[in-house]
Design a protein around this motif. Structure first.
Motif, PDB file in Angstrom:
ATOM      1  N   ASP A   8       4.119   6.257   7.018  1.00 29.56           N
ATOM      2  CA  ASP A   8       4.347   7.442   7.379  1.00 29.56           C
ATOM      3  C   ASP A   8       3.922   7.728   8.922  1.00 29.56           C
ATOM      4  O   ASP A   8       3.495   6.834   9.561  1.00 29.56           O
ATOM      5  CB  ASP A   8       3.462   8.419   6.452  1.00 29.56           C
ATOM      6  N   ASP A  10       3.400  11.402  10.557  1.00 23.79           N
ATOM      7  CA  ASP A  10       2.392  12.585  10.935  1.00 23.79           C
ATOM      8  C   ASP A  10       1.253  12.251  10.036  1.00 23.79           C
ATOM      9  O   ASP A  10       1.002  11.977   8.998  1.00 23.79           O
ATOM     10  CB  ASP A  10       3.086  13.839  10.491  1.00 23.79           C
ATOM     11  N   GLY A  11       0.066  12.370  10.818  1.00 20.77           N
ATOM     12  CA  GLY A  11      -1.217  11.904  10.097  1.00 20.77           C
ATOM     13  C   GLY A  11      -1.595  10.512  10.054  1.00 20.77           C
ATOM     14  O   GLY A  11      -2.705  10.210   9.425  1.00 20.77           O
ATOM     15  N   GLU A 170      -0.107   5.921   4.099  1.00 23.42           N
ATOM     16  CA  GLU A 170      -0.101   7.342   4.045  1.00 23.42           C
ATOM     17  C   GLU A 170      -1.242   8.324   4.443  1.00 23.42           C
ATOM     18  O   GLU A 170      -2.328   7.758   3.822  1.00 23.42           O
ATOM     19  CB  GLU A 170       0.530   7.708   2.691  1.00 23.42           C
ATOM     20  N   ASP A 171      -1.144   9.536   4.723  1.00 22.45           N
ATOM     21  CA  ASP A 171      -2.305  10.282   4.849  1.00 22.45           C
ATOM     22  C   ASP A 171      -2.232  11.779   3.887  1.00 22.45           C
ATOM     23  O   ASP A 171      -3.233  12.445   3.729  1.00 22.45           O
ATOM     24  CB  ASP A 171      -2.393  10.932   6.424  1.00 22.45           C
TER      25      ASP A 171
END
Ligand code: G6P
Ligand code: MG
Length: 216
Positions: A8, A10-11, A170-171
Motif C-alpha cells: 500500500d 499511504d501510511g 498495509e496500514d
C-alpha cells in the motif's frame, strides 16, 4: 518461500494519511460536517469518491448532491491534498522503507504498489523510489475497492507472482482484509491500530528484514 512484495502507499511508504485527513477535514467543515481521527480510520484505503460518500453519509447529507456536484467536491479535496504534498521528498519516506526496498532489490524480489490513490505515481516520484516498483496498479481499472481483493490480485499478476507466494504490506484494516481475501501473507504496519487478521504486525518497517520474510 515468498517471491513478491505488494505495498500500500499511504501510511506504509509515506505518511500522506495525515494530509488526506487535513484535506478531508477542511472539506467536511465547509459542509458543516465534523470528522475526527476515529472516523478518519474508516477512510484509509478507501477511494476518493467512496470517502466523500462516507463523509456525506456521516453528516446525513448524502441525498443532497448530484454526481457532478460530488465531482467538484472531490476535485476540491484533491487540489488541497496535492498542495499539501508540494514539499514531499525522500525525507518523507517512512522509517525503514528505503532500506527494505534496497534489500528487496538485492534479493531480486519484485515489488508492486496496490494503492487506491490516483496520485501514487506522482508521490513515488517525489519520494525518489518510483524505480523500485515493477508495477503500480491503476485504481481506475478496478471494479471494486479495498477490502475487495481485486487490487492485490492484480498487483501480484503484474509482477508474475502467485498470491500464496506474495506478501502484502498495509496500514489499514480494509487493506489487511483485502490481502487476506487474496490469499496472501499480510503484514500490518501501525503503531496505534490493532490490525485484525494480519499475520504479523509491526510498528514500522525498521522491524522487518527481507531475508527473514522471504523464508516464511
Ligand atoms: C488511499 C488512501 C485513502 C485515499 C485513497 C485515494 O487508499 O488511504 O485515504 O482516499 O488512497 O487517494 P487519491 O490520492 O486518489 O485521492
Ligand atoms: Mg494506507
Amino acid at each position: 518461500m515468498k517471491k513478491g512484495f505488494i505495498f500500500d502507499l499511504d501510511g506504509v511508504i509515506t505518511d500522506t494519511a495525515k494530509f488526506h485527513y487535513i484535506a478531508w477535514k477542511d472539506l467536511a467543515m465547509d459542509l458543516g460536517i465534523t470528522i475526527d481521527e476515529t472516523f478518519n480510520e474508516t477512510l484509509k484505503g478507501i477511494s476518493r469518491m467512496d470517502s466523500l460518500d462516507k463523509i456525506l453519509a456521516y453528516g446525513q447529507r448524502d441525498d443532497e448532491f448530484s454526481i457532478e456536484e460530488k465531482e467538484v467536491l472531490a476535485q476540491k479535496k484533491n487540489d488541497a491534498y496535492v498542495q499539501l504534498l508540494a514539499d514531499l521528498s525522500e525525507k518523507d519516506l517512512l522509517p525503514g522503507v528505503h532500506d527494505f526496498l534496497v534489500q528487496a532489490k538485492a534479493e531480486a524480489i519484485p515489488c508492486a504498489i496496490a494503492s487506491a490513490s490516483k496520485n501514487a505515481p506522482m508521490i513515488l516520484e517525489k519520494l525518489g523510489v518510483l524505480d523500485f516498483f515493477g508495477h503500480i496498479v491503476d485504481p481506475e481499472t478496478l471494479k471494486k475497492g479495498k477490502p475487495d481483493p481485486e487490487i492485490f490480485v492484480k498487483a501480484a499478476e503484474s509482477i508474475h507472482v502467485e498470491p500464496q507466494d506474495a506478501i502484502g504490506f498495509e496500514d489499514a484494516q480494509a487493506g489487511i482484509d483485502g490481502i487476506k481475501a487474496a490469499g496472501m501473507y499480510a503484514v500490518g504496519i501501525s503503531e496505534t491500530e490493532i490490525l485484525t487478521g494480519s499475520d504479523l504486525q509491526v510498528a514500522s518497517m525498521t522491524e522487518l528484514s527481507v531475508e527473514q520474510l522471504i523464508t516464511i
